[in-house]
Design a protein around this motif. Structure first.
Motif, mmCIF file in Angstrom:
data_model
loop_
_atom_site.group_PDB
_atom_site.id
_atom_site.type_symbol
_atom_site.label_atom_id
_atom_site.label_comp_id
_atom_site.label_asym_id
_atom_site.label_seq_id
_atom_site.Cartn_x
_atom_site.Cartn_y
_atom_site.Cartn_z
ATOM 1 N N UNK A 49 0.819 -1.216 0.000
ATOM 2 C CA UNK A 49 0.000 0.000 0.000
ATOM 3 C C UNK A 49 0.854 1.268 0.000
ATOM 4 N N UNK A 50 1.925 1.352 0.823
ATOM 5 C CA UNK A 50 2.779 2.539 0.713
ATOM 6 C C UNK A 50 3.408 2.699 -0.683
ATOM 7 N N UNK A 51 3.733 1.582 -1.318
ATOM 8 C CA UNK A 51 4.289 1.653 -2.678
ATOM 9 C C UNK A 51 3.259 2.222 -3.651
ATOM 10 N N UNK A 57 1.410 9.332 -6.055
ATOM 11 C CA UNK A 57 1.767 10.732 -5.808
ATOM 12 C C UNK A 57 2.801 11.241 -6.799
ATOM 13 N N UNK A 58 3.543 10.349 -7.423
ATOM 14 C CA UNK A 58 4.556 10.757 -8.390
ATOM 15 C C UNK A 58 4.054 10.651 -9.832
ATOM 16 N N UNK A 59 2.770 10.407 -10.023
ATOM 17 C CA UNK A 59 2.237 10.310 -11.376
ATOM 18 C C UNK A 59 2.079 11.711 -11.974
ATOM 19 N N UNK A 65 -3.421 13.708 -1.534
ATOM 20 C CA UNK A 65 -3.361 12.470 -0.769
ATOM 21 C C UNK A 65 -4.760 11.935 -0.426
ATOM 22 N N UNK A 66 -5.684 12.825 -0.134
ATOM 23 C CA UNK A 66 -7.045 12.387 0.200
ATOM 24 C C UNK A 66 -7.709 11.682 -0.984
ATOM 25 N N UNK A 67 -7.395 12.136 -2.185
ATOM 26 C CA UNK A 67 -7.968 11.487 -3.374
ATOM 27 C C UNK A 67 -7.352 10.104 -3.595
ATOM 28 N N UNK A 68 -6.075 9.960 -3.236
ATOM 29 C CA UNK A 68 -5.423 8.651 -3.378
ATOM 30 C C UNK A 68 -5.956 7.650 -2.376
ATOM 31 N N UNK A 69 -6.286 8.105 -1.169
ATOM 32 C CA UNK A 69 -6.717 7.198 -0.118
ATOM 33 C C UNK A 69 -8.206 6.883 -0.155
#
Length: 72
Positions: A49-51, A57-59, A65-69
Motif C-alpha cells: 500500500x505505501x508503494x 503521488x509521483x504520477x 493524498x485524500x484522493x489517493x486514499x
C-alpha cells in the motif's frame, strides 16, 4: 524458593562440527529459501500500500493524498 529459569535454544541445535558437516547442500538451500520467502512475505504485506501511494503521488496529474486514499 526461587525458581530457576531454563534457557533452551529454539530450532535446530548442532552439537559439534559433525552435525554441521552432515547437512547436505539441498537442506541448506531449502532452509535459506524458506527464510527468504518468509521475509519477502512480510515485506510485501507491509510495503504494498505505501508503494501504491508513492507511485500515485509521483504520477503526472498530481492528485492530493485524500484522493489517493479514498475508495472512489
Amino acid at each position: 524458593m526461587a525458581s530457576r529459569v531454563s534457557l533452551k535454544a529454539k530450532g535446530k541445535s548442532s552439537k559439534g562440527s559433525k552435525a554441521a558437516e552432515d547437512r547436505s547442500a539441498s537442506e541448506c538451500l531449502k532452509e535459506w529459501t524458506t527464510w527468504a520467502m518468509r521475509k519477502a512475505k512480510v515485506i510485501t504485506h507491509y510495503g504494498f500500500i505505501p508503494l501504491v501511494i508513492i507511485i500515485g503521488m509521483n504520477s503526472d496529474p498530481k492528485p492530493p493524498l485524500s484522493q489517493l486514499l479514498s475508495p472512489v
